[in-house]
Enzyme design. Sequence first.
Site, short mmCIF file in Angstrom:
data_model
loop_
_atom_site.label_atom_id
_atom_site.label_comp_id
_atom_site.label_asym_id
_atom_site.label_seq_id
_atom_site.Cartn_x
_atom_site.Cartn_y
_atom_site.Cartn_z
N HIS A 123 -4.92 -16.38 17.29
CA HIS A 123 -5.37 -15.09 17.83
C HIS A 123 -6.81 -14.83 17.35
O HIS A 123 -7.05 -14.01 16.46
CB HIS A 123 -4.41 -14.01 17.33
CG HIS A 123 -4.43 -12.75 18.11
ND1 HIS A 123 -4.13 -12.67 19.45
CD2 HIS A 123 -4.71 -11.45 17.73
CE1 HIS A 123 -4.20 -11.42 19.86
NE2 HIS A 123 -4.56 -10.66 18.84
N ASP A 182 -1.91 -19.26 20.17
CA ASP A 182 -1.78 -17.86 19.76
C ASP A 182 -0.30 -17.52 19.65
O ASP A 182 0.43 -17.54 20.64
CB ASP A 182 -2.46 -16.96 20.79
CG ASP A 182 -2.62 -15.52 20.32
OD1 ASP A 182 -1.87 -15.09 19.43
OD2 ASP A 182 -3.49 -14.82 20.87
N SER A 227 -7.25 -8.58 22.51
CA SER A 227 -5.87 -8.19 22.25
C SER A 227 -5.54 -6.85 22.89
O SER A 227 -5.56 -6.74 24.12
CB SER A 227 -5.61 -8.20 20.75
OG SER A 227 -4.24 -8.37 20.50
#
Length: 656
Positions: free
Chosen positions: A339, A308, A202
């Site tokens: 995610h 995601d 991320s």
Amino acid sequence: MPISARRSHRLWRTFAGAATAALLAVLVAPGAAQAAPAARVSQPVYSYGNAIRESVWVDTRVDGDDDGRTDRVAVDIVRPREPAAQGRKIPVIMDASPYYSCCGRGNESQLKTYDANGDVVQMPLYYDNYFVPRGYAFVAVDLAGTNRSDGCVDVGGRSDVQSAKAVVDWLNGRAKGYTTRTGGERAGAGWTNGRTGMIGKSYDGTIANGVAATGVEGLKTIVPISAISSWYDYYFQQGAPLYDSGPEWLSDYVESPEARARCAAVQKRLVDEAPRSGDWTSLWQERDYVKDAHKVKASVFVAHGMQDLNVRAKHFGQWWDALARHGVERKIWLSQTGHVDPFDYRRDAWVTTLHRWFDHELLGYDNGIDREPMADIERTPDHWSTDRVWPARTAAPTTLRPGTGTAPGVGTLGLKAGRGTETFTDDPALSETDWAARTDAPTPGKAGFISRPLGKDLRLSGSSKVTVTATPTTASAHLSAVLVDLGPATVRDYAGAGEGITTLTDRSCYGPSTAGDSSCYLTTRAATEDVNSTVFSRGWADLGTYANPDKGRPLTPGKAYTLTLQLAASDHVVPKGHRLALIVAGTDKDLIDPPSTRPTLTVDLSRTVARVPVVGGARAFAAATAGSHRATPHATGADGVSPYRQARPVPGGSTG
């Protein structure tokens, strides 16, 4: 062999030939007989418990907090003691993050911890435990404005990227490092050969993308996991706001308390130059790494969840396509999770693959990983396929056209041009799963278009576009377009609390542990749901960007506008007996914010098309929908995926 694979093979054949003797010496235990040349896996021959743990502050050459001196970022290092004692230099694996003190890393939200001398005790995640005994150093960088670093968080801008780039420069002898945050005693990096690989999920992987896009020398590979490729596309899509806040909230969330007090000017810029109108500004230009893909010299190993809904799938698609255009060596894993890190959905295979990747890219091992299939794709929970290249070689943009059906809002989808119109009214209370569940039913909140039942499996591989011509009744309107697989399936519950995984109570270990740093992590299993429909690609836009994607404008009620929505990349097989559907609607609840009005939109079907990447092209679609096929009956008791829980936008933090 793909261009990138040919380039990689030549590069590594040359490198490996020159370095074989030294590398074999590094990877054999002291006193052991020399390994056979066929050895292609680095072994855990060095002591983790006796590893050197140290902290260095690297000068970024940026004064982000405007205090009259350039900022220093904290760099915590764990490296094996033996190579340095023997005069051998080693490569580096780096994770640069804003989350080491505020929010934590990994499924268990681990933070850095320190001893009384300020040396790191616990490094989050397993990278140090696993790779340090194998002859790598692990380096964890606190981005500017976080934890023990100077400066300010600017959410993917120059300060963030330079925080990590400066460390790559220091590892290669081009930047200054110090033993303390404010002192003048210099710290060198003579223990490393400068070959660096960046990894992270991320925000961390986003920084890896940004540093690679500078073309910095010494960065040999990056492994961005669920990472952002353009920060505009994290907060907006084609003018439609994806969240009710902007980057200033994230900056405030991750900054250290002392940085928060001194960074008001940076915070103000994040507000002033990121207008909620969704207009493109210089702030977003600075944070767009896709435009600089031509500068990337590092290889790229992408991992991303196709479902995601935090860092949405558009990010990996546009980055991947840009890298491909410039011949960058690359590899990709695509899961059906949200995610989630591959360590938490395919642990053993991920660690093994990552190990081989770093051995190849940083140690120069000709272990064949560059000649293996480029893509691993999760087809059903825990079942994977491989592709030599991705997207599939035979995927071709195929124009599908909506047509009117026998009931309002329930039309057809095929190769022939449609006629007529369909009308829907934006209902912010409805989500894409609500639309998909009633694709077959006339409903006022969406227009659905459905193919005939498939007589053969139909695979879509890549990114889609949907061009819509719509007439609004108000001066503002948002549009959503989603592709749906209509038919029963068991999928990962990507919108649930675990985003496709359930965390269990037992642990598995990856490397040695110390009293303060365990290598053992809670195991997981797939969290699944039975569904009757699966949304597998989606896109959104503000209709006011019809003329200029960079700037919206008011609409004239009663006037028709044409706009093309960019849908997220995906790879999905619609099975025999299922049907492919396109849904066009307004606000997608919890995934985009509603417009200021509640328009009714009339869609001109003769000027509305979907261009989807069908493997085999139009001929394959025609063959799959030819003849008279019966749709697979809906499974009973299918509850569908959990409602999506929109949270504050934190890419990869404890709430992300």
